[in-house]
Design a protein around this motif. Structure first.
Motif, short mmCIF file in Angstrom:
data_model
loop_
_atom_site.label_atom_id
_atom_site.label_comp_id
_atom_site.label_asym_id
_atom_site.label_seq_id
_atom_site.Cartn_x
_atom_site.Cartn_y
_atom_site.Cartn_z
N CYS A 153 41.81 35.19 23.68
CA CYS A 153 41.05 34.06 23.12
C CYS A 153 40.71 33.04 24.20
O CYS A 153 39.58 32.56 24.29
N LYS A 181 37.01 31.95 25.75
CA LYS A 181 36.64 30.53 25.69
C LYS A 181 36.26 30.00 27.07
O LYS A 181 35.24 29.31 27.23
N SER A 195 40.56 30.53 11.81
CA SER A 195 41.93 29.98 11.93
C SER A 195 43.01 31.00 11.58
O SER A 195 44.06 30.63 11.04
N TYR A 206 38.81 36.20 19.44
CA TYR A 206 38.35 34.81 19.60
C TYR A 206 37.69 34.30 18.31
O TYR A 206 37.98 33.19 17.85
N SER A 246 46.67 24.38 14.21
CA SER A 246 45.44 23.62 13.99
C SER A 246 45.71 22.36 13.19
O SER A 246 46.76 22.20 12.56
N LYS A 256 47.59 23.71 20.47
CA LYS A 256 47.57 24.99 21.18
C LYS A 256 48.95 25.36 21.70
O LYS A 256 49.81 24.49 21.86
N GLU A 279 39.02 31.16 16.24
CA GLU A 279 38.25 29.91 16.29
C GLU A 279 37.46 29.64 15.02
O GLU A 279 37.34 28.49 14.60
#
Length: 450
Positions: A424, A428, A402, A395, A157, A254, A399
């Motif tokens: 995840c 999404k 983190s 997920y 991230s 990612k 999200e």
């Protein structure tokens, strides 16, 4: 009144927190206030394109921040100065800072030949449990370039230190191997330069330019998603460099297999070497980072304030740096280290609130929402009524909080991190197509943050 340098230093701290890392690097490096007259501020910029971009896209943000620092400011002018350096007017006087406090604005300026920032080195990179794997991989690359891990792909991230680490590789080669040509580029800049080369009829020259590099470092590669021509060009550049055993380094937010909008053949190239994640730093790592940063700034902060910052500013190293820079700036203006109360106010007004719910609590609340037994989430069962809540939990942990993929997998029954990544991404993508699932996720978010 603050000097031009102090005013812009304070403004840059807040601008960095209000923009993306890539945007800040691209548009605000090499800028400085070179004059003030009446209510107008004159900002020096390194090129015409930066002038146009700041004027069109960021003027409102910049003006708003400057006015919070000096209420007399009413407008901004941008002037192109190709060798923009900090300049202070001789008749301005600024408060004396503490003896050991200093902010080096030169760290914002980069070598235009390779785009490397000299402050991003292995010596200034703080190693902790959260980034040990990525650091070890980077070290292996500098010991056996082109052979150990090629390419090296670092992901995580925003604000976890990816840019620092990959630029540290470049700066190492620049310092110790004068014969090696190193080049750092963001994917946005790569795309812009490629399109300009096409318009100018110099596409072949663009390929030749990249062929000359011994070490190519590309940051934020996710930004070229869904760009067919740019991806094709990168694919060919990659092949030519890789065939010659030249080192390639990428970063992204990612895992390469989970980046939408990329051709499979390019994902395959990204995954051909070593992939390492930099997840959120733990509290101990954040304390180490703070101590290292304040030492670099030549500054002192009491241990209780260091601990308070580490507990309050979670996940994003850039936010840590921003708060520390604010502390130093305000200490300079006051002539002493600011108080614990001042630090609390800085964090309150400049850092997103903590999300303090535990992983166990997240599992409990979501299991209750879907009316399944909490213990079944940790079991190896593939029952449909359990699989979906488990994937939603993965997920949400990723999200909203983190949490690293390996940590989620370990927590939820010792599952492999690739299983977590798949879960995840599945949630999404399904949420984009299924309004009912998106509504469920909104309910779940409200539950876990209640």
């Amino acid at each position: 009144m603050m000097s031009n340098r102090e005013l812009w230093q304070n403004a840059l701290v807040q601008i960095e927190l209000g923009t993306s890392e890539a945007s800040f690097r691209t548009w605000f490096r090499g800028t400085d206030i070179i004059g003030r007259e009446g209510g107008s501020v004159n900002i020096a910029v390194p090129s015409k394109i930066v002038k146009e971009w700041l004027s069109d896209k960021h003027n409102k943000l910049i003006l708003g921040i400057l006015r919070t620092l000096d209420s007399t400011i009413r407008s901004i002018e941008y002037s192109v100065h190709r060798s923009a350096i900090p300049v202070e007017r001789k008749n301005e006087k600024s408060p004396q800072p503490p003896q050991n406090a200093s902010l080096d604005l030169q760290s914002l300026y980069i070598d235009k030949r390779d785009n490397l920032n000299p402050r991003y080195t292995f010596e200034t990179f703080v190693v902790g449990p959260f980034n040990q794997l990525a650091h070890a991989a980077a070290k292996a690359v500098i010991e056996r370039p082109g052979l150990a891990y090629n390419p090296l792909f670092i992901y995580g991230s925003t604000g976890h230190g990816k840019t620092h680490l990959i630029q540290a590789i470049g700066n190492y080669f620049k310092k110790t191997h004068a014969n090696k040509k190193v080049f750092y580029v963001t994917s946005e800049r790569f795309t812009t330069d490629f399109l300009n080369a096409i318009r100018a009829g110099k596409a072949s020259g663009f390929k030749d330019q990249y062929q000359q590099y011994d070490v190519l470092i590309m940051d934020d590669v996710q930004f070229i998603a869904n760009t067919e021509k740019t991806q094709e060009e990168l694919f060919h550049v990659f092949n030519r460099l890789h065939d010659d055993n030249k080192q390639i380094v990428f970063s992204s937010d990612k895992h390469p297999n989970m980046m939408p909008g990329f051709e499979d053949r390019l994902k395959g190239r990204f995954s051909a070497g070593m992939i390492a994640e930099i997840p959120e730093p733990d509290v101990e790592s954040r304390i180490s980072i703070i101590r290292a940063k304040i030492e670099q700034l030549g500054f002192n902060i009491p241990d209780d304030i260091i601990s308070y910052i580490a507990e309050s500013v979670r996940g994003n190293i850039r936010e840590l740096e921003g708060i520390l820079n604010m502390i130093v700036c305000k200490s300079q203006l006051k002539g002493k280290v600011i108080s614990h109360a001042d630090v609390r106010m800085l964090i309150k007004h400049n850092v997103r609130p903590n999300k303090g719910v535990s992983m166990d609590e997240v599992v409990r609340r979501i299991a209750q929402y879907y009316e399944v037994a909490e213990k079944s989430i940790y079991e190896k069962t593939r029952k449909k009524e359990v699989v979906k809540p488990r994937q939603v939990i993965m997920y949400i942990l990723r999200e909203e909080f983190s949490v690293s993929y390996p940590s989620i997998g370990e927590k939820l029954g010792g599952r492999d991190h690739t299983t977590v990544i798949h879960s995840c991404e599945k949630i999404k993508e399904e949420a984009k197509r299924n309004p009912s699932l998106e509504q469920e996720l909104e309910h779940v978010r409200s539950l876990v943050h209640a």
